[in-house]
Design a protein around this motif. Structure first.
Motif, PDB file in Angstrom:
ATOM      1  N   LYS A   1       0.847  -1.198   0.000  1.00 38.20           N
ATOM      2  CA  LYS A   1       0.000   0.000   0.000  1.00 38.20           C
ATOM      3  C   LYS A   1       0.881   1.245   0.000  1.00 38.20           C
ATOM      4  O   LYS A   1       1.824   1.362   0.792  1.00 38.20           O
ATOM      5  CB  LYS A   1      -0.936   0.015   1.204  1.00 38.20           C
TER       6      LYS A   1
ATOM      7  N   ARG B   1      -8.670   0.988  -6.876  1.00 37.07           N
ATOM      8  CA  ARG B   1      -9.306   1.109  -5.564  1.00 37.07           C
ATOM      9  C   ARG B   1      -8.495   2.040  -4.672  1.00 37.07           C
ATOM     10  O   ARG B   1      -7.266   2.063  -4.748  1.00 37.07           O
ATOM     11  CB  ARG B   1      -9.440  -0.262  -4.899  1.00 37.07           C
TER      12      ARG B   1
ATOM     13  N   VAL C   1      -8.558   4.479  -0.670  1.00 36.72           N
ATOM     14  CA  VAL C   1      -9.142   4.789   0.639  1.00 36.72           C
ATOM     15  C   VAL C   1      -8.744   6.211   1.022  1.00 36.72           C
ATOM     16  O   VAL C   1      -7.579   6.590   0.885  1.00 36.72           O
ATOM     17  CB  VAL C   1      -8.657   3.819   1.738  1.00 36.72           C
TER      18      VAL C   1
ATOM     19  N   ARG D   1     -13.283   3.886  -0.765  1.00 39.35           N
ATOM     20  CA  ARG D   1     -13.879   4.023   0.560  1.00 39.35           C
ATOM     21  C   ARG D   1     -13.433   5.331   1.204  1.00 39.35           C
ATOM     22  O   ARG D   1     -12.284   5.760   1.032  1.00 39.35           O
ATOM     23  CB  ARG D   1     -13.433   2.884   1.490  1.00 39.35           C
TER      24      ARG D   1
ATOM     25  N   SER E   1      -6.762  -0.564   6.075  1.00 40.82           N
ATOM     26  CA  SER E   1      -6.385  -1.899   5.630  1.00 40.82           C
ATOM     27  C   SER E   1      -7.554  -2.607   4.954  1.00 40.82           C
ATOM     28  O   SER E   1      -8.718  -2.209   5.070  1.00 40.82           O
ATOM     29  CB  SER E   1      -5.914  -2.738   6.824  1.00 40.82           C
ATOM     30  N   ASP E   2      -7.228  -3.709   4.279  1.00 35.81           N
ATOM     31  CA  ASP E   2      -8.265  -4.507   3.636  1.00 35.81           C
ATOM     32  C   ASP E   2      -9.177  -5.173   4.658  1.00 35.81           C
ATOM     33  O   ASP E   2     -10.294  -5.581   4.328  1.00 35.81           O
ATOM     34  CB  ASP E   2      -7.623  -5.568   2.743  1.00 35.81           C
TER      35      ASP E   2
ATOM     36  N   SER F   1     -12.536  -3.436   4.837  1.00 37.97           N
ATOM     37  CA  SER F   1     -13.040  -3.156   3.487  1.00 37.97           C
ATOM     38  C   SER F   1     -14.552  -2.984   3.405  1.00 37.97           C
ATOM     39  O   SER F   1     -15.070  -2.542   2.383  1.00 37.97           O
ATOM     40  CB  SER F   1     -12.597  -4.263   2.525  1.00 37.97           C
ATOM     41  N   TYR F   2     -15.284  -3.317   4.490  1.00 37.23           N
ATOM     42  CA  TYR F   2     -16.741  -3.133   4.483  1.00 37.23           C
ATOM     43  C   TYR F   2     -17.153  -1.941   5.348  1.00 37.23           C
ATOM     44  O   TYR F   2     -18.335  -1.753   5.626  1.00 37.23           O
ATOM     45  CB  TYR F   2     -17.433  -4.419   4.961  1.00 37.23           C
TER      46      TYR F   2
ATOM     47  N   ASN G   1     -17.436   2.004   5.383  1.00 39.97           N
ATOM     48  CA  ASN G   1     -17.453   3.090   4.409  1.00 39.97           C
ATOM     49  C   ASN G   1     -18.395   4.189   4.895  1.00 39.97           C
ATOM     50  O   ASN G   1     -19.518   3.906   5.317  1.00 39.97           O
ATOM     51  CB  ASN G   1     -17.935   2.563   3.049  1.00 39.97           C
TER      52      ASN G   1
END
Length: 279
Positions: free
Chosen positions: A10, A138, A140, A183, A234-235, A238-239, A241
């Protein structure tokens, strides 16, 4: 707490990454495998911080001088960053604030807070977002906000306005850009003392017992905020947002943090204005 590879591969830009909470997050990101870009207005400070980080953790740290109050300068910075590789994460950390009686704020004083805290963060977010969208990459965006977004805060009105605006940006773009794989998340820290912020927000004459009134009886530690930031970018998150996570030990449930200033006399405010004018 985290696997050493949590943030490997990242590439992260931290605005205001040369000192304070920005540097604390940067150290932790680097420790967990990220590649860093740190920006700010003072290149000498950024270079010193980058050297210290490399010496402690190894890895890649690139310092870039950029005044994020200038939208054109932000575009130039982003072009330079993307020439090497795209970013994966933007951390909107840079901000300005100080205490003042609002009726004494000049246009210039208000703009000195709004320009980096609101406009600069927006410029950086839009510049990164348009590049992510164009490349179908993708991304963030993590914004460091304040519990004033919940309580309001007397005597730091431009800062409260700016942070609330960024919360609106976070929620709005979470919906608009979520389908594009981007996100937006935020942290609302309570008291995490740094030399810069403490000098501006807790001058001589303020209540020194404020930490004892925190439900946990203490201020936050920089590592605690850095660990939360690591999780959110971090991944593993990922949910998540469009959310703002409050990290203040429960302090905002008791007060906004400005109540002691309501007891200041006009003489105390005069002395404070005179002290600020000398800086």
């Amino acid at each position: 707490m985290f696997e050493k590879s949590l943030l490997s591969a990242k590439r992260v830009l931290i605005t205001g990454g040369g000192s304070g909470l920005g540097a604390a997050m940067g150290r932790r990101f680097l420790e967990l495998g990220a590649e860093l870009v740190i920006c700010g207005r003072r290149l000498e400070l950024l270079e010193a911080t980058a050297d210290e980080m490399r010496g402690q953790f190894g890895g890649k740290v690139r310092p870039i001088r950029c005044d994020i109050r200038d939208g054109a300068a932000v575009e130039t910075m982003m072009q330079a960053i993307w020439r090497d590789a795209p970013l994966d994460v933007l951390v909107n950390n840079a901000a300005a604030t100080f205490i003042a009686e609002s009726e004494h704020l000049s246009f210039r004083a208000a703009d000195a807070i709004l320009a980096p805290t609101l406009h600069g963060a927006m410029y950086c977010t839009l510049a990164a977002g348009r590049r992510w969208i164009a490349a179908k990459h993708r991304g963030v965006v993590l914004s460091i906000l304040s519990t004033s977004t919940i309580t309001g805060r007397a005597f730091t009105v431009p800062s409260a306005m700016a942070k609330s605006g960024l919360l609106a940006m976070t929620r709005s773009l979470a919906v608009e850009w979520g389908p594009k794989g981007i996100r937006l998340v935020a942290i609302a820290p309570g008291a995490f003392p740094t030399p810069g912020a403490s000098g501006q927000l807790r001058p001589k004459g303020r209540d020194d017992a404020w930490t004892s009134r925190n439900p946990l009886g203490r201020a936050g530690e920089h590592r605690e905020l850095a660990d939360l930031a690591c999780f959110l970018i971090s991944d593993s998150a990922s949910y998540i947002n469009g959310e703002m996570v409050v990290q203040d030990g429960g302090a905002h449930l008791r007060s906004s943090g400005a109540e002691d200033l309501l007891q200041w006399t006009e003489e105390q405010w005069k002395q404070h204005r005179a002290a600020r004018a000398k800086r």
